[in-house]
Write a protein that holds these residues in place. Structure first.
Motif, PDB file in Angstrom:
ATOM      1  N   TYR A  79     -27.879 -54.913  21.167  1.00  0.00           N
ATOM      2  CA  TYR A  79     -28.545 -53.918  22.016  1.00  0.00           C
ATOM      3  C   TYR A  79     -29.496 -54.650  22.966  1.00  0.00           C
ATOM      4  O   TYR A  79     -29.988 -55.743  22.648  1.00  0.00           O
ATOM      5  CB  TYR A  79     -29.305 -52.911  21.139  1.00  0.00           C
ATOM      6  CG  TYR A  79     -28.352 -52.003  20.388  1.00  0.00           C
ATOM      7  CD1 TYR A  79     -27.966 -50.786  20.928  1.00  0.00           C
ATOM      8  CD2 TYR A  79     -27.793 -52.387  19.169  1.00  0.00           C
ATOM      9  CE1 TYR A  79     -27.066 -49.960  20.274  1.00  0.00           C
ATOM     10  CE2 TYR A  79     -26.891 -51.578  18.504  1.00  0.00           C
ATOM     11  CZ  TYR A  79     -26.528 -50.361  19.064  1.00  0.00           C
ATOM     12  OH  TYR A  79     -25.622 -49.561  18.412  1.00  0.00           O
ATOM     13  N   TYR A 118     -20.694 -54.916  15.006  1.00  0.00           N
ATOM     14  CA  TYR A 118     -21.787 -55.904  14.966  1.00  0.00           C
ATOM     15  C   TYR A 118     -22.472 -55.877  13.600  1.00  0.00           C
ATOM     16  O   TYR A 118     -22.458 -54.852  12.916  1.00  0.00           O
ATOM     17  CB  TYR A 118     -22.815 -55.628  16.086  1.00  0.00           C
ATOM     18  CG  TYR A 118     -23.527 -54.299  15.964  1.00  0.00           C
ATOM     19  CD1 TYR A 118     -24.667 -54.154  15.168  1.00  0.00           C
ATOM     20  CD2 TYR A 118     -23.060 -53.166  16.636  1.00  0.00           C
ATOM     21  CE1 TYR A 118     -25.314 -52.928  15.053  1.00  0.00           C
ATOM     22  CE2 TYR A 118     -23.704 -51.938  16.519  1.00  0.00           C
ATOM     23  CZ  TYR A 118     -24.831 -51.835  15.716  1.00  0.00           C
ATOM     24  OH  TYR A 118     -25.466 -50.615  15.592  1.00  0.00           O
ATOM     25  N   ARG A 150     -21.325 -53.182  10.960  1.00  0.00           N
ATOM     26  CA  ARG A 150     -21.084 -51.790  11.337  1.00  0.00           C
ATOM     27  C   ARG A 150     -19.850 -51.749  12.228  1.00  0.00           C
ATOM     28  O   ARG A 150     -19.687 -52.597  13.110  1.00  0.00           O
ATOM     29  CB  ARG A 150     -22.256 -51.234  12.160  1.00  0.00           C
ATOM     30  CG  ARG A 150     -23.570 -51.141  11.405  1.00  0.00           C
ATOM     31  CD  ARG A 150     -24.294 -49.874  11.805  1.00  0.00           C
ATOM     32  NE  ARG A 150     -23.515 -48.718  11.408  1.00  0.00           N
ATOM     33  CZ  ARG A 150     -23.562 -47.527  11.992  1.00  0.00           C
ATOM     34  NH1 ARG A 150     -24.371 -47.334  13.018  1.00  0.00           N
ATOM     35  NH2 ARG A 150     -22.820 -46.525  11.583  1.00  0.00           N
ATOM     36  N   HIS A 197     -19.218 -48.462  17.733  1.00  0.00           N
ATOM     37  CA  HIS A 197     -19.557 -47.045  17.946  1.00  0.00           C
ATOM     38  C   HIS A 197     -20.404 -46.888  19.192  1.00  0.00           C
ATOM     39  O   HIS A 197     -21.094 -47.809  19.619  1.00  0.00           O
ATOM     40  CB  HIS A 197     -20.330 -46.498  16.743  1.00  0.00           C
ATOM     41  CG  HIS A 197     -21.558 -47.296  16.425  1.00  0.00           C
ATOM     42  ND1 HIS A 197     -21.525 -48.389  15.596  1.00  0.00           N
ATOM     43  CD2 HIS A 197     -22.837 -47.186  16.853  1.00  0.00           C
ATOM     44  CE1 HIS A 197     -22.729 -48.915  15.516  1.00  0.00           C
ATOM     45  NE2 HIS A 197     -23.559 -48.212  16.282  1.00  0.00           N
ATOM     46  N   HIS A 219     -23.536 -44.389  20.445  1.00  0.00           N
ATOM     47  CA  HIS A 219     -24.521 -43.417  19.925  1.00  0.00           C
ATOM     48  C   HIS A 219     -24.686 -42.248  20.889  1.00  0.00           C
ATOM     49  O   HIS A 219     -24.740 -42.448  22.114  1.00  0.00           O
ATOM     50  CB  HIS A 219     -25.901 -44.061  19.798  1.00  0.00           C
ATOM     51  CG  HIS A 219     -26.017 -45.084  18.722  1.00  0.00           C
ATOM     52  ND1 HIS A 219     -26.587 -44.811  17.504  1.00  0.00           N
ATOM     53  CD2 HIS A 219     -25.652 -46.387  18.679  1.00  0.00           C
ATOM     54  CE1 HIS A 219     -26.577 -45.905  16.767  1.00  0.00           C
ATOM     55  NE2 HIS A 219     -26.013 -46.881  17.461  1.00  0.00           N
TER      56      HIS A 219
HETATM   57 FE    FE Z   1     -25.531 -48.848  16.646  1.00  0.00          FE
END
Ligand code: FE
Ligand code: BEZ
Length: 283
Positions: A160, A195, A216, A219, A221
């Motif tokens: 991120y 990630y 994870r 995806h 969000h």
């Molecule tokens: Fe996430």
């Protein structure tokens, strides 16, 4: 029950719980009495050793010390123990057809820019382009106008923007869109990648000791808000991802997995179609 004056192994729960004052908040009494009952039950069941308890206290101390304004290790602990998803499941039992929630995660940032429908949120130009589109509907299939859709994803390297402030543009892969009368939304982002959650702290150490991975599945969000409807905190997942059935934070629900199709309009591009269904607030 009257106060138990002296603590013994047999009456440990009552000894602690009968010390609570008579005029305290009733919900606090209920929650704490249950917590003590289960905590003492656990210590008795496994016959916890002194060394194990000291290790647990040190682990929790290090978890707290790992937290700062950018890193929330206790949320990671709650997520990886399945507690975040359980609290969410209990608090958001929705009718058939309404979009399911999943874990919020630590990477949402307030104040992302509000963009024109169709804008591109990928500011670093990396990754495979993807058109996200669909509608926001009520339980009867009617479009909902004025829904605030806040979206965020990792970049093509699995980070991120807030994890790489010196490398990624501010607000990379983030934006806010407001639906019009037709309830439609559409924007361009990237096809996200799987990630690992931050695993260089106590939670990562715990996962390794437990023989678990920190990954994870890929995806996007979504956070949907409208004054008349229950907030939706969710993701859409990429079908076929290696980690769909072993998400380290237990966030995957089958209804949220979508096929990413090739976008005929964009070379090496994808499209992801998803309609959100909002549940009205209880009257
Ligand atoms: Fe996430
Ligand atoms: C996330 O999806 O951003 C996330 C969720 C839980 C823990 C770490 C990351």
């Amino acid at each position: 029950m009257s106060q138990i004056d002296y603590f013994t192994e047999e009456c440990s729960v009552e000894a602690v719980n009968t010390r609570m004052g008579e005029t305290i908040n009733p919900r606090l009494r209920e929650v704490m009495a249950s917590l003590i009952t289960h905590l003492h039950g656990f210590v008795k069941e496994v016959e916890l050793t002194q060394e194990e308890w000291e290790f647990a206290i040190d682990f929790l101390t290090r978890t707290g010390q790992t937290c700062d304004d950018k890193r929330q290790e206790f949320i990671l602990l709650s997520d990886t123990l399945g507690v975040s998803m359980l609290v969410d499941a209990i608090q958001h039992r929705r009718p058939e057809g309404a979009t399911e929630n999943t874990v919020f995660g630590p990477f949402h940032v307030d104040g992302a820019p509000e963009l024109e429908m169709g804008a591109n949120i990928s500011l670093d130009g990396k990754g495979e382009q993807c058109l996200y589109e669909g509608r926001v509907l009520d339980l009867d299939g009617n479009p909902i106008e004025g829904v605030r859709i806040d979206v965020w994803s990792d970049n093509s390297e699995g980070f991120y923007d807030v994890q790489q402030p010196d490398e990624q543009p501010v607000w990379n892969n983030r934006g806010v869109f407001i639906t019009g009368p037709d309830g439609r939304y559409w924007f361009t982002g990237i096809k996200p990648v799987s990630y690992p959650i931050p695993d260089d702290g106590p939670v990562g150490q715990m996962l390794r000791h437990l023989g678990r991975h920190p990954w994870r599945p890929a995806h996007m969000h979504f956070l949907l808000d409208h004054p008349d409807y229950e907030r939706i905190v969710t993701h859409t997942f990429v079908a076929g991802d290696t980690y769909l059935t072993s998400d380290t934070v237990f966030g995957v629900k089958e209804s949220l997995i979508l096929d990413y199709a090739a976008n005929p309009d964009v070379k090496t591009g994808w499209q992801a179609h998803f309609d959100f269904v909002m549940n009205p607030h209880e009257q």
